[in-house]
Write an enzyme that holds these catalytic residues in place. Structure first.
Site, PDB file in Angstrom:
ATOM      1  N   LYS A  54      82.059  -0.652 -27.664  1.00 10.66           N
ATOM      2  CA  LYS A  54      81.577  -1.395 -29.209  1.00 10.66           C
ATOM      3  C   LYS A  54      82.656  -1.150 -29.915  1.00 10.66           C
ATOM      4  CE  LYS A  54      76.648  -0.785 -27.979  1.00 10.66           C
ATOM      5  NZ  LYS A  54      75.391  -0.196 -27.836  1.00 10.66           N
ATOM      6  N   GLN A  98      72.424   4.255 -30.688  1.00 10.37           N
ATOM      7  CA  GLN A  98      72.084   4.209 -29.437  1.00 10.37           C
ATOM      8  C   GLN A  98      71.547   5.142 -28.945  1.00 10.37           C
ATOM      9  OE1 GLN A  98      74.958   2.366 -27.459  1.00 10.37           O
ATOM     10  NE2 GLN A  98      73.477   3.262 -25.578  1.00 10.37           N
ATOM     11  N   ASP A 121      70.458  -4.077 -34.028  1.00  7.81           N
ATOM     12  CA  ASP A 121      69.514  -4.609 -32.388  1.00  7.81           C
ATOM     13  C   ASP A 121      68.708  -4.557 -32.319  1.00  7.81           C
ATOM     14  OD1 ASP A 121      70.866  -2.948 -29.891  1.00  7.81           O
ATOM     15  OD2 ASP A 121      70.040  -1.357 -29.934  1.00  7.81           O
TER      16      ASP A 121
END
Ligand code: NAP
Length: 294
Positions: A54, A98, A121
């Site tokens: 990422k 994460q 997200d």
């Protein structure tokens, strides 16, 4: 018949290039550099690989990338304080924590603490609710990638029968909403569904998001259907490196389907590319600019 292989690598590269071009434009025209903050708690090897990827791809797209690495034993309060700081930081337009978090941390509380405007997200209940009610929303990256891959085959999904196997908040549920918004007719299946093969055989679009290697057999697939394989199961490979297996019996699917995504090289490639899309969209929305052309 041999199905067309949907090349996630090529489609993701094209998407990243379009994001990079838009980033250049908003920088030049509006002095806006979209910024993504990624928070990694602990040292799960798979998560470390994702976070590194990422970081690299965010920088390659011309965006600012901020990494925050916290020890696995970080206190919940300390993690929430970092999120609060990132929520207020004007250089940060996207915040990604994460997952999974180490045991002992309250994932829901952490996700709910993220400013929905920066929730790239798409897991905050405000974004999930907006998506479910057909309002503009930041939607989770993997389902967004699935939709883009489908649209590389079908310009319109209107009236098509779709089945989504799996109902997680991360993949299945938001994918159903995205497909409904495209006017598909959607069946959502899960571990309690009866006669899954028959449900699948009725579908023009099959999405498998379960995590069971090669569960969807060739004879479950309607001839000519488009099959998008989200599943990833790691098995030890002969070279000592893990091999990735999807939820679809790929060789069988190739004989029946109209188009199919490989694993690896399909959906997985799209997830980070869509994270860049969401970060760019979030940055433009926060700055009060029109939605970018990606
Ligand atoms: P998850 O939270 O474990 O959800 C799995 C879903 O599959 C659940 O809804 C479960 O049903 C359903 N299921 C389990 N066994 C089933 C069966 N025998 N028949 C029908 N449905 C069944 O997993 P997830 O986070 O959604 O991820 C799904 C898969 O996608 C995993 O392999 C994951 O690694 C992969 N993934 C890939 C990417 C990518 O970028 N490519 C991103 C995210 C996830 P119940 O709800 O009834 O338990």
């Amino acid at each position: 018949m041999t199905a067309r292989i949907i090349d996630g690598k090529v489609i993701a590269a094209d998407l990243r290039a379009r994001v990079a071009a838009e980033v250049e434009r908003v920088k030049a025209q509006h002095g806006l550099t979209p910024g993504l903050a990624v928070v990694l708690v602990g040292s799960d090897p798979a998560s470390e690989v994702y976070v590194r990827s990422k970081h690299k791809q965010t920088q390659a797209a011309g965006m600012a990338s901020f990494e925050h690495l916290l020890p696995a034993n970080v206190a919940q309060g300390e993690l929430l304080a970092l999120i609060d700081k990132l929520n207020r930081d004007p250089a940060v337009h996207g915040i990604l924590v994460q997952l999974p978090l180490p045991a002992g941390l309250d994932t829901d509380a952490v996700v709910n603490a993220i400013d929905p405007a920066k929730d790239v997200d798409g897991l905050h209940p405000v974004n999930a609710g907006r998506l479910a009610t057909g309002l503009p929303a930041l939607s989770p990256c993997t389902p967004l990638g699935c939709l883009i891959l489908t649209k590389s085959v079908h310009a319109s999904l209107e009236g098509m029968n779709a089945i989504v196997i799996g109902r997680s908040n991360l993949v299945g549920r938001p994918l159903v909403q995205l497909l409904l918004n495209e006017n598909a007719t959607v069946t959502i299946a899960h571990s309690r569904s009866r006669d899954l093969p028959a449900l699948c055989r009725n579908a023009d679009l099959v999405y498998a998001a379960v995590g069971r290697a090669e569960m969807v057999k060739g004879n479950w697939i309607k001839p000519g259907a488009t099959v998008i394989d989200v599943g990833i199961t790691r098995v030890p490979g002969s070279s000592g490196k893990d091999r990735l297996i999807g939820d679809v019996a790929y060789q069988e699917a190739l004989q029946v389907a109209g188009a199919v995504t490989p694993v690896p090289g399909g959906v997985g490639q799209m997830t980070v590319a869509c994270l860049l899309v969401n970060t760019l969209r979030a940055a433009c929305a926060i700055k009060g600019l029109p939605a970018p052309a990606v």
